[in-house]
Design a protein around this motif. Structure first.
Motif, PDB file in Angstrom:
ATOM      1  N   GLN A 110       1.499   4.572   1.663  1.00 44.52           N
ATOM      2  CA  GLN A 110       2.631   4.889   2.536  1.00 44.52           C
ATOM      3  C   GLN A 110       2.598   3.863   3.666  1.00 44.52           C
ATOM      4  O   GLN A 110       1.588   3.692   4.347  1.00 44.52           O
ATOM      5  CB  GLN A 110       2.507   6.293   3.104  1.00 44.52           C
ATOM      6  CG  GLN A 110       3.647   6.672   4.020  1.00 44.52           C
ATOM      7  CD  GLN A 110       3.458   8.067   4.599  1.00 44.52           C
ATOM      8  OE1 GLN A 110       2.435   8.700   4.422  1.00 44.52           O
ATOM      9  NE2 GLN A 110       4.476   8.526   5.300  1.00 44.52           N
ATOM     10  N   GLU A 112       4.516   2.227   7.115  1.00 35.64           N
ATOM     11  CA  GLU A 112       5.463   2.500   8.191  1.00 35.64           C
ATOM     12  C   GLU A 112       5.782   1.186   8.902  1.00 35.64           C
ATOM     13  O   GLU A 112       4.903   0.513   9.425  1.00 35.64           O
ATOM     14  CB  GLU A 112       4.875   3.488   9.196  1.00 35.64           C
ATOM     15  CG  GLU A 112       5.855   3.891  10.272  1.00 35.64           C
ATOM     16  CD  GLU A 112       5.290   4.973  11.176  1.00 35.64           C
ATOM     17  OE1 GLU A 112       5.549   4.884  12.384  1.00 35.64           O
ATOM     18  OE2 GLU A 112       4.607   5.875  10.670  1.00 35.64           O
ATOM     19  N   ASN A 116      11.068   3.104   9.599  1.00 34.68           N
ATOM     20  CA  ASN A 116      11.120   3.247   8.144  1.00 34.68           C
ATOM     21  C   ASN A 116       9.752   3.569   7.556  1.00 34.68           C
ATOM     22  O   ASN A 116       8.743   3.011   7.970  1.00 34.68           O
ATOM     23  CB  ASN A 116      11.648   1.962   7.494  1.00 34.68           C
ATOM     24  CG  ASN A 116      13.033   1.602   7.979  1.00 34.68           C
ATOM     25  OD1 ASN A 116      13.835   2.471   8.292  1.00 34.68           O
ATOM     26  ND2 ASN A 116      13.300   0.315   8.061  1.00 34.68           N
ATOM     27  N   GLN A 117       9.755   4.475   6.560  1.00 33.70           N
ATOM     28  CA  GLN A 117       8.545   4.764   5.802  1.00 33.70           C
ATOM     29  C   GLN A 117       8.808   4.428   4.350  1.00 33.70           C
ATOM     30  O   GLN A 117       9.801   4.870   3.771  1.00 33.70           O
ATOM     31  CB  GLN A 117       8.142   6.232   5.946  1.00 33.70           C
ATOM     32  CG  GLN A 117       7.552   6.520   7.300  1.00 33.70           C
ATOM     33  CD  GLN A 117       6.755   7.806   7.301  1.00 33.70           C
ATOM     34  OE1 GLN A 117       6.761   8.557   6.335  1.00 33.70           O
ATOM     35  NE2 GLN A 117       6.062   8.059   8.382  1.00 33.70           N
ATOM     36  N   THR A 119       7.078   4.220   0.443  1.00 36.39           N
ATOM     37  CA  THR A 119       5.988   4.643  -0.424  1.00 36.39           C
ATOM     38  C   THR A 119       6.115   3.892  -1.728  1.00 36.39           C
ATOM     39  O   THR A 119       7.213   3.761  -2.282  1.00 36.39           O
ATOM     40  CB  THR A 119       6.046   6.166  -0.684  1.00 36.39           C
ATOM     41  OG1 THR A 119       5.992   6.842   0.574  1.00 36.39           O
ATOM     42  CG2 THR A 119       4.891   6.622  -1.543  1.00 36.39           C
ATOM     43  N   HIS A 144       0.178  -2.004   8.551  1.00 39.62           N
ATOM     44  CA  HIS A 144       1.313  -1.085   8.450  1.00 39.62           C
ATOM     45  C   HIS A 144       1.044   0.072   7.493  1.00 39.62           C
ATOM     46  O   HIS A 144       1.843   1.008   7.409  1.00 39.62           O
ATOM     47  CB  HIS A 144       2.586  -1.826   8.015  1.00 39.62           C
ATOM     48  CG  HIS A 144       3.080  -2.798   9.047  1.00 39.62           C
ATOM     49  ND1 HIS A 144       3.925  -2.449  10.055  1.00 39.62           N
ATOM     50  CD2 HIS A 144       2.821  -4.116   9.218  1.00 39.62           C
ATOM     51  CE1 HIS A 144       4.174  -3.501  10.810  1.00 39.62           C
ATOM     52  NE2 HIS A 144       3.514  -4.528  10.319  1.00 39.62           N
ATOM     53  N   ASN A 146      -0.228   3.472   6.415  1.00 39.85           N
ATOM     54  CA  ASN A 146      -0.636   4.721   7.060  1.00 39.85           C
ATOM     55  C   ASN A 146      -1.526   5.562   6.170  1.00 39.85           C
ATOM     56  O   ASN A 146      -2.397   6.274   6.652  1.00 39.85           O
ATOM     57  CB  ASN A 146       0.574   5.561   7.457  1.00 39.85           C
ATOM     58  CG  ASN A 146       1.242   5.026   8.707  1.00 39.85           C
ATOM     59  OD1 ASN A 146       0.680   4.236   9.422  1.00 39.85           O
ATOM     60  ND2 ASN A 146       2.468   5.463   8.944  1.00 39.85           N
TER      61      ASN A 146
END
Length: 151
Positions: A110, A112, A116-117, A119, A144, A146
């Motif tokens: 994931q 970030e 915006n996220q 996956t 970036h 997570n």
């Protein structure tokens, strides 16, 4: 003021002052002096040059105190060891970052970026000072990420 029949004014007018200040500012912004690179910090080479200069210009009738000389050499040795440790830590940090990036290969992450996220599965990894991972066709910095999922 008149000197030997020549009118002489030691004061600069505003235009001359402005032009002179521009030239001084341009000169001061240059990073070289007499062909040498100007540095903002002293390093171990500078320390050694200062010590050699100090020794070569000392008064022969009153030479440098032995304890002072030994103290300066100890400072130099400490400075060199700290420099070597810093280089070692930098290399170790880069190796750890690269290893961390490689460990994400094939895993779902994931990411970030701003608000915006994203996956996706890590398809590829670049190594270097700033490792990056390829997710959904785009490269992202390792910082970036997570979360990493192991499926």
């Amino acid at each position: 003021m008149e000197i030997n029949g020549v009118n002489f004014n030691p004061q600069m007018n505003p235009q001359e002052m402005f032009e002179t200040q521009l030239k001084v500012d341009a000169h001061n912004k240059e990073n070289t002096f007499e062909g040498r690179q100007i540095k903002n910090q002293l390093d171990k080479d500078d320390f050694l040059k200062l010590l050699i200069t100090q020794l070569s210009h000392q008064d022969p009738t009153q030479p440098m105190d032995n304890t002072e000389f030994v103290a300066q050499m100890a400072q130099f040795s400490s400075l060199e060891q700290m420099h070597n440790m810093s280089e070692g830590f930098t290399k170790m940090a880069a190796f750890m970052n690269n290893s961390e990036a490689v460990s994400t290969l094939g895993k779902t992450v994931q990411i970030e970026v701003g608000e915006n996220q994203i996956t996706g599965v890590v398809e590829s990894v670049t190594r270097g000072e700033v490792p990056q991972v390829l997710v959904n066709g785009n490269y992202y910095n390792l910082e970036h990420i997570n979360a990493v999922y192991g499926y």
